[in-house]
Design a protein around this motif. Sequence first.
Motif, PDB file in Angstrom:
ATOM      1  N   ASP A   1      -7.052   3.041 -19.473  1.00 50.70           N
ATOM      2  CA  ASP A   1      -7.983   3.377 -20.486  1.00 50.70           C
ATOM      3  C   ASP A   1      -7.523   3.408 -21.851  1.00 50.70           C
ATOM      4  O   ASP A   1      -8.374   2.872 -22.839  1.00 50.70           O
ATOM      5  N   ILE A   2      -6.447   4.207 -22.052  1.00 49.72           N
ATOM      6  CA  ILE A   2      -5.784   4.368 -23.366  1.00 49.72           C
ATOM      7  C   ILE A   2      -5.566   2.998 -23.873  1.00 49.72           C
ATOM      8  O   ILE A   2      -5.744   2.792 -25.141  1.00 49.72           O
ATOM      9  N   CYS A   3      -4.686   2.265 -23.042  1.00 52.87           N
ATOM     10  CA  CYS A   3      -4.098   1.005 -23.644  1.00 52.87           C
ATOM     11  C   CYS A   3      -5.463   0.093 -23.821  1.00 52.87           C
ATOM     12  O   CYS A   3      -5.371  -0.914 -24.907  1.00 52.87           O
ATOM     13  N   SER A   4      -6.540  -0.022 -23.050  1.00 51.94           N
ATOM     14  CA  SER A   4      -7.616  -0.990 -23.440  1.00 51.94           C
ATOM     15  C   SER A   4      -8.402  -0.775 -24.547  1.00 51.94           C
ATOM     16  O   SER A   4      -8.756  -1.699 -25.394  1.00 51.94           O
ATOM     17  N   GLU A   5      -8.289   0.809 -24.989  1.00 49.19           N
ATOM     18  CA  GLU A   5      -8.749   0.770 -26.214  1.00 49.19           C
ATOM     19  C   GLU A   5      -7.909   0.061 -27.443  1.00 49.19           C
ATOM     20  O   GLU A   5      -8.616  -0.058 -28.496  1.00 49.19           O
ATOM     21  N   HIS A   6      -6.698  -0.118 -27.269  1.00 46.65           N
ATOM     22  CA  HIS A   6      -6.000  -0.870 -28.287  1.00 46.65           C
ATOM     23  C   HIS A   6      -5.843  -2.126 -28.130  1.00 46.65           C
ATOM     24  O   HIS A   6      -4.959  -2.724 -28.638  1.00 46.65           O
ATOM     25  N   ASP A   7      -6.487  -2.589 -26.916  1.00 46.50           N
ATOM     26  CA  ASP A   7      -6.349  -4.103 -26.446  1.00 46.50           C
ATOM     27  C   ASP A   7      -4.779  -4.491 -25.937  1.00 46.50           C
ATOM     28  O   ASP A   7      -4.310  -5.428 -26.314  1.00 46.50           O
ATOM     29  N   ILE A   8      -4.172  -3.371 -25.538  1.00 49.84           N
ATOM     30  CA  ILE A   8      -2.688  -3.533 -25.208  1.00 49.84           C
ATOM     31  C   ILE A   8      -2.771  -3.894 -23.581  1.00 49.84           C
ATOM     32  O   ILE A   8      -3.452  -3.415 -22.819  1.00 49.84           O
ATOM     33  N   PRO A   9      -2.412  -5.172 -23.114  1.00 47.97           N
ATOM     34  CA  PRO A   9      -2.623  -5.714 -21.907  1.00 47.97           C
ATOM     35  C   PRO A   9      -1.620  -5.134 -21.050  1.00 47.97           C
ATOM     36  O   PRO A   9      -0.375  -4.596 -21.182  1.00 47.97           O
ATOM     37  N   CYS A  10      -2.457  -4.272 -20.055  1.00 49.58           N
ATOM     38  CA  CYS A  10      -1.713  -3.691 -18.877  1.00 49.58           C
ATOM     39  C   CYS A  10      -2.632  -3.549 -17.776  1.00 49.58           C
ATOM     40  O   CYS A  10      -3.673  -3.612 -17.711  1.00 49.58           O
ATOM     41  N   GLY A  11      -1.607  -3.548 -16.414  1.00 54.93           N
ATOM     42  CA  GLY A  11      -2.466  -3.444 -15.181  1.00 54.93           C
ATOM     43  C   GLY A  11      -1.975  -2.548 -14.226  1.00 54.93           C
ATOM     44  O   GLY A  11      -0.870  -2.585 -13.899  1.00 54.93           O
ATOM     45  N   PRO A  12      -2.949  -1.720 -13.346  1.00 54.38           N
ATOM     46  CA  PRO A  12      -2.418  -0.831 -12.449  1.00 54.38           C
ATOM     47  C   PRO A  12      -1.994  -1.637 -11.322  1.00 54.38           C
ATOM     48  O   PRO A  12      -2.386  -2.584 -10.944  1.00 54.38           O
ATOM     49  N   ILE A  13      -1.058  -0.922 -10.659  1.00 53.84           N
ATOM     50  CA  ILE A  13      -0.635  -1.371  -9.442  1.00 53.84           C
ATOM     51  C   ILE A  13      -1.450  -1.066  -8.302  1.00 53.84           C
ATOM     52  O   ILE A  13      -1.383   0.309  -7.863  1.00 53.84           O
ATOM     53  N   LEU A  14      -2.282  -1.708  -7.741  1.00 59.71           N
ATOM     54  CA  LEU A  14      -3.267  -1.334  -6.856  1.00 59.71           C
ATOM     55  C   LEU A  14      -2.892  -1.442  -5.276  1.00 59.71           C
ATOM     56  O   LEU A  14      -2.447  -2.507  -5.198  1.00 59.71           O
ATOM     57  N   SER A  15      -3.018  -0.459  -4.672  1.00 61.01           N
ATOM     58  CA  SER A  15      -2.610  -0.513  -3.366  1.00 61.01           C
ATOM     59  C   SER A  15      -3.885  -1.480  -2.527  1.00 61.01           C
ATOM     60  O   SER A  15      -4.917  -1.444  -2.997  1.00 61.01           O
ATOM     61  N   MET A  16      -3.562  -1.911  -1.183  1.00 61.85           N
ATOM     62  CA  MET A  16      -4.541  -2.597  -0.533  1.00 61.85           C
ATOM     63  C   MET A  16      -5.644  -1.528  -0.177  1.00 61.85           C
ATOM     64  O   MET A  16      -6.614  -2.009  -0.115  1.00 61.85           O
ATOM     65  N   LYS A  17      -5.312  -0.315   0.015  1.00 65.02           N
ATOM     66  CA  LYS A  17      -6.394   0.639   0.211  1.00 65.02           C
ATOM     67  C   LYS A  17      -7.233   0.900  -1.110  1.00 65.02           C
ATOM     68  O   LYS A  17      -8.470   0.891  -0.788  1.00 65.02           O
TER      69      LYS A  17
END
Length: 424
Positions: free
Chosen positions: A324-340
């Motif tokens: 959330d914080i990074c997207s406000e600044h257009d900083i590319p990042c992505g969560p490590i999502l579990s299969m669950k």
Amino acid sequence: MTKALEGVRILDFTHVQSGPTCTQLLAWFGADVIKIERPGVGDITRGQLRDVPNADSLYFTMLNHNKRSLTLDTKNKKGREILEELVKICDVMVENFAPGVLDRMGLTWERVQELNPRIILASIKGFGPGPFEDYKVYENIAQCAGGSASTTGFDDGPPTVTGAQIGDSGTGLHLALGIVTALFQREKTGRGQKVLAAMQDGVLNLCRVKLRDQQRLAHGPLKEYPQYPNGKFGDAVPRAGNASGGGQPGWILKCKGWETDPNAYVYFITQAPVWKDICTVIGKPEWITDPNYAKPEARLPHLKDIFATIEEWTKTKTKFEVMDICSEHDIPCGPILSMKEIAEDQALRETGTIVEVDHPERGRYLSVGNPIKLSDSVSEVKRSPLLGEHNEDILRNVLKFDDRTVLEALESGALGAAPSIAAK
Ligand code: CAO
């Protein structure tokens, strides 16, 4: 709304994963896919990794949606005759048998063309022509032979395979493209052709950035790799851990809860245009002007320390807070999502990328729907067929056999035992 491949008939002689993923895609786009399976046994995956006793496995059901199943012993005389009748009326035949199997069945390319000069014969093999062409290949062998395993993992660990099925499903995708391209060319030439997708080639195609780096290595160390500046480079591309494969350095960083949650991590990219924002967000405003950090080239020798500092900040937030914080600044990042987490993701369900499917033997299950969305072609996900479910349907409605010929076929034993559910 129509379907893009409506009217295209596919003789699906595929098994396990690579071939079935290809024909499943074509079926989702509206092709009529007739899967030929050995009587009594079927595709071996029907019984592999079973979670529900006596029900087709998820392995099978998730790879064979929207198809019809015809059991046919192609080594039986009548079975072989029926197979040849199907070759005559299909647009495409897809197979991923071991090298030589189709020829031993009598279906050489010459014979196939004789039966139907317009047919496209599409094959997946482990290797293309060369020293390994006769070898049988499974997913991880392709990952190893295609350059993925030697470039995946950490510098101090062994070669590592990836969870993404780039050898099987990746090659299935390549083959599907080859098939529709050949169908497009047939519109102009009227002729069919052979299409070959070798798994080694498919994996290498997906690893092309590593062949890029192999050549860059001749001109000095790969500065975006974690081995730079203190580690050693040999004469081949090393394993780069979680470093980004592109020009913008990235790494996987711990987030709040990492001590107990194996997926409390985020992928963080220090993209040059937003460097100032990164420094501000993580509380390091002095790095904006510091000559050791201000420019991308100057940062390369300090990447490890930079990511360690950013991690001190990400560890205070959950992966979604970081996002959330990074997207406000257009900083590319992505969560490590579990299969669950992915299985429970509502947005993926809304787009049909995750679907719930009903099955008469196993009840409801989750599957991955068509990941490719066409705006003018509907893509519904229908359950996989039971073994031989469409035997009579195909004899009568596709091959146009009359009652006597249907009976003859059924009594010949070419189709095995009667199907358990009436064809729909
Ligand atoms: N009726 C009668 N016989 C049939 C039949 C049918 N409907 N369907 C298949 N068969 C027979 C074939 O004729 C073949 O018999 P012969 O060897 O006597 O000619 C036999 O079944 C086995 O075929 P196979 O060698 O392809 O199967 P396998 O289980 O031994 O090997 C695999 C599997 C995947 C290693 C091999 O097919 C292969 O290398 N395929 C190409 C690469 C590929 O797609 N790999 C991805 C697999 S998914 O991880």
